[in-house]
Write a protein that holds these residues in place. Structure first.
Motif, PDB file in Angstrom:
ATOM      1  N   LEU A 124       1.050  -1.415  -0.015  1.00 54.99           N
ATOM      2  CA  LEU A 124       0.170   0.097  -0.405  1.00 54.99           C
ATOM      3  C   LEU A 124       0.309   1.535  -0.449  1.00 54.99           C
ATOM      4  O   LEU A 124       1.918   1.476   0.012  1.00 54.99           O
ATOM      5  CB  LEU A 124      -0.888   0.292   1.678  1.00 54.99           C
ATOM      6  N   GLN A 125       0.146   2.459  -0.040  1.00 52.18           N
ATOM      7  CA  GLN A 125       0.393   3.586  -0.699  1.00 52.18           C
ATOM      8  C   GLN A 125      -0.687   4.111   0.196  1.00 52.18           C
ATOM      9  O   GLN A 125      -1.199   4.270  -0.367  1.00 52.18           O
ATOM     10  CB  GLN A 125       1.767   4.544  -1.913  1.00 52.18           C
ATOM     11  N   ILE A 126      -0.598   5.495   0.863  1.00 57.41           N
ATOM     12  CA  ILE A 126      -0.808   6.309   1.178  1.00 57.41           C
ATOM     13  C   ILE A 126      -1.064   7.068   1.440  1.00 57.41           C
ATOM     14  O   ILE A 126       0.120   7.580   2.437  1.00 57.41           O
ATOM     15  CB  ILE A 126      -2.036   5.408   2.731  1.00 57.41           C
ATOM     16  N   ALA A 127      -1.639   8.699   1.493  1.00 53.66           N
ATOM     17  CA  ALA A 127      -1.303   9.798   1.929  1.00 53.66           C
ATOM     18  C   ALA A 127      -2.699  10.095   2.248  1.00 53.66           C
ATOM     19  O   ALA A 127      -3.437  10.567   2.205  1.00 53.66           O
ATOM     20  CB  ALA A 127      -1.201  10.882   0.805  1.00 53.66           C
ATOM     21  N   PRO A 128      -2.884  11.199   3.966  1.00 57.56           N
ATOM     22  CA  PRO A 128      -3.849  11.774   4.407  1.00 57.56           C
ATOM     23  C   PRO A 128      -4.531  12.790   3.242  1.00 57.56           C
ATOM     24  O   PRO A 128      -3.933  13.218   2.535  1.00 57.56           O
ATOM     25  CB  PRO A 128      -4.135  13.088   5.317  1.00 57.56           C
ATOM     26  N   VAL A 129      -5.970  12.821   2.324  1.00 58.15           N
ATOM     27  CA  VAL A 129      -6.617  13.606   1.706  1.00 58.15           C
ATOM     28  C   VAL A 129      -6.366  14.895   2.115  1.00 58.15           C
ATOM     29  O   VAL A 129      -6.536  15.036   3.253  1.00 58.15           O
ATOM     30  CB  VAL A 129      -7.950  13.120   2.055  1.00 58.15           C
TER      31      VAL A 129
END
Length: 187
Positions: free
Chosen positions: A88-93
């Motif tokens: 996974l790769q995530i960042a806060p919106v």
């Protein structure tokens, strides 16, 4: 993706123990990945799941980290199954999305001008907290009671749900990751 720095990690995709025939799966974020998020409470992220783009709200796991509910459509699109490790790769919106308002709350707000005015003036995160607090009761009568309390409080100008533990640390019965099913052969 948002301008926030993306967090990359791998996690095992799990099936919930309950309900037996759940079509969704979930994963627990590693503590290091969760620590990079701006809050220990619910936070909406965007990113990739096994290369597939997604946007979802992470839930607190009650232990200072987060978990992600993965619906069947995303899992199938990514071509992964429960038990597999997923990248996974995530960042806060950049901006929290508006929560889906349940029909009973929508009707109650429409019937009370003061509550509706406060509702319109609070943030999307505060609205999400109210919705979660109302719906987190274990019994139907608790939800009905909380709906009435919420409307009364909003009508009085209260902007936040009282006594609501957004991290899940102190109210483990209401928040936290589901229990994972024991996979056959893993016993």
């Amino acid at each position: 993706m948002s301008t926030a720095v993306a967090t990359r990690f791998k996690a095992r995709l799990l099936r919930p123990a309950q309900p037996d025939k759940a079509t969704w799966t979930f994963l627990l974020l590693p503590a290091a990945a969760s620590a990079e998020l701006p809050t220990r409470s619910m936070v909406t992220v965007e990113g990739t799941f096994a290369g597939q783009p997604f946007v979802a709200t992470l839930e607190p796991d009650g232990n200072g980290s987060h978990w992600l509910k993965v619906d069947k459509a995303l899992r199938e699109k990514a071509g992964v199954c429960a038990g597999e490790m997923v990248a996974l790769q995530i960042a806060p919106v950049a901006k929290e999305p508006e929560p889906k308002v349940p029909a009973d709350l929508k009707a109650a707000l429409a019937a009370n001008a003061g509550a509706k005015a406060t509702w319109k003036d609070i943030t999307a995160v505060a609205r999400r907290d109210w919705i979660h607090w109302i719906g987190s009761g274990k019994k139907a009568e608790t939800r009905v009671k909380r709906l009435g309390v919420a409307i009364d409080k909003l009508a009085c100008g209260n902007r936040r749900a009282c006594c609501f533990d957004r991290s899940g640390r102190y109210s483990k019965g209401n928040m936290g990751a589901p229990e994972a099913a024991v996979e056959k052969g893993a016993e």
